[in-house]
Scaffold this active site. Structure first.
Site, PDB file in Angstrom:
ATOM      1  N   GLY A 262       3.245  -4.855  12.492  1.00 51.72           N
ATOM      2  CA  GLY A 262       3.193  -5.933  11.503  1.00 51.72           C
ATOM      3  C   GLY A 262       1.790  -6.487  11.555  1.00 51.72           C
ATOM      4  CD  GLU A 263      -2.309  -9.197  10.995  1.00 49.59           C
ATOM      5  OE1 GLU A 263      -2.504  -8.196  10.289  1.00 49.59           O
ATOM      6  OE2 GLU A 263      -3.047  -9.499  11.958  1.00 49.59           O
ATOM      7  CB  SER A 264      -1.257  -8.534  16.478  1.00 48.99           C
ATOM      8  OG  SER A 264      -2.600  -8.592  16.036  1.00 48.99           O
TER       9      SER A 264
ATOM     10  CB  CYS B 294       1.116  -0.754  15.063  1.00 50.01           C
ATOM     11  SG  CYS B 294      -0.401  -0.761  14.084  1.00 50.01           S
TER      12      CYS B 294
ATOM     13  NE  ARG C  81      -5.718  -8.033  15.085  1.00 51.81           N
ATOM     14  CZ  ARG C  81      -6.162  -8.746  14.050  1.00 51.81           C
ATOM     15  NH1 ARG C  81      -7.238  -9.494  14.181  1.00 51.81           N
ATOM     16  NH2 ARG C  81      -5.547  -8.701  12.905  1.00 51.81           N
TER      17      ARG C  81
ATOM     18  CB  ILE D 245      -0.320   1.170   8.905  1.00 48.66           C
ATOM     19  CG1 ILE D 245       0.600   2.311   8.445  1.00 48.66           C
ATOM     20  CG2 ILE D 245      -0.594   0.196   7.747  1.00 48.66           C
ATOM     21  CD1 ILE D 245       2.051   1.899   8.202  1.00 48.66           C
ATOM     22  NE  ARG D 246      -5.288  -4.199   7.850  1.00 47.86           N
ATOM     23  CZ  ARG D 246      -6.578  -4.542   7.893  1.00 47.86           C
ATOM     24  NH1 ARG D 246      -7.485  -3.758   7.386  1.00 47.86           N
ATOM     25  NH2 ARG D 246      -6.954  -5.678   8.418  1.00 47.86           N
TER      26      ARG D 246
ATOM     27  CG  HIS E  63       3.790   2.004  12.272  1.00 48.79           C
ATOM     28  ND1 HIS E  63       4.353   0.745  12.366  1.00 48.79           N
ATOM     29  CD2 HIS E  63       2.483   1.804  12.023  1.00 48.79           C
ATOM     30  CE1 HIS E  63       3.428  -0.167  12.180  1.00 48.79           C
ATOM     31  NE2 HIS E  63       2.277   0.436  11.969  1.00 48.79           N
TER      32      HIS E  63
ATOM     33  CD  GLU F 107       7.783   1.688  13.325  1.00 49.36           C
ATOM     34  OE1 GLU F 107       7.455   2.422  14.276  1.00 49.36           O
ATOM     35  OE2 GLU F 107       7.005   0.888  12.785  1.00 49.36           O
TER      36      GLU F 107
END
Ligand code: GLN
Length: 203
Positions: A54-56, A86, A115, A146-147, A182, A184
């Site tokens: 997600g977004e850490s 991630c 990051r 993804i990023r 990822h 998942e």
């Protein structure tokens, strides 16, 4: 719901932000009994925890607001198996680079993670990798980045399970597992299988 005589280990998925549902599904496919965790009372009785992608910075901020930061830190310190993907990998790193000024991690893995490291070159990509520690490691594992972060420094106790262009992207330290990618989202559940095995061995 746990029905008593089940061998499926109860595993929490930190559900403050990110791709929670995908991890719940993958864990179920790997024979676990997964539950979203939004408050500290939901940490009680879990045998393992997944921190999703997600977004850490958001996961960090919301975990602190919801009073989850300290309990999760304590569980990691007490030896609970935890898997971070991630943003989850970032949150398991003892040290981060290119984080927000006040960004905190749960820590646990003796490593420095940068990051959006690949993101400086290309936002997202897929690759077939050899991942050690999973079943049939000779069978390539399709990975989605993804990023994504990469690992820039590793402590002596950290084992590298996979690399991209020399950069560690899957690591394990004792009961802690982290991947830049990822697993998942691909339908190949061998990373989640490995984590469920780690949880069962720890129990
Ligand atoms: N770049 C994100 C972060 O810093 C991680 C991206 C992801 O989890 N897919 O948190």
């Amino acid at each position: 719901m746990t029905t008593g005589h089940t061998s499926a280990p109860r595993i929490g998925v930190l559900a403050v932000q990110g791709d929670v549902v995908e991890h719940l599904r993958a864990l179920e496919a790997s024979g676990a009994d997964p539950h979203p965790v939004r408050r500290d009372s939901e940490l009680v009785g879990i045998g393992g925890l997944v921190i999703p992608g997600g977004e850490s910075t958001t996961i960090d901020r919301l975990s602190r607001i919801f009073g989850l930061h300290d309990p999760v830190r304590d569980l990691i310190a007490s030896g609970l198996p935890v898997y971070g993907s991630c943003a989850g990998m970032i949150q398991l790193a003892d040290e981060i680079l290119d984080g927000h000024q006040d960004q905190q991690t749960f820590g646990g893995i003796d490593m420095t993670v940068r990051r959006n490291a690949f993101g400086r070159q290309v936002d997202s990509f897929e690759a077939d990798l050899r991942v050690e520690g999973i079943v049939r490691p000779e069978e390539p594992f399709r990975t989605v980045f993804i990023r994504a972060p990469w690992v820039e420094r590793l402590g002596d106790d950290v084992e590298v399970l996979a690399r991209v262009e020399g950069h560690p992207v899957a690591v394990r330290q004792g009961a802690l597992l982290a991947t830049s990618f990822h697993p998942e989202v691909t339908g190949d559940h061998r990373i989640h299988d490995l984590f469920v095995r780690m949880v069962k061995e720890h129990a």
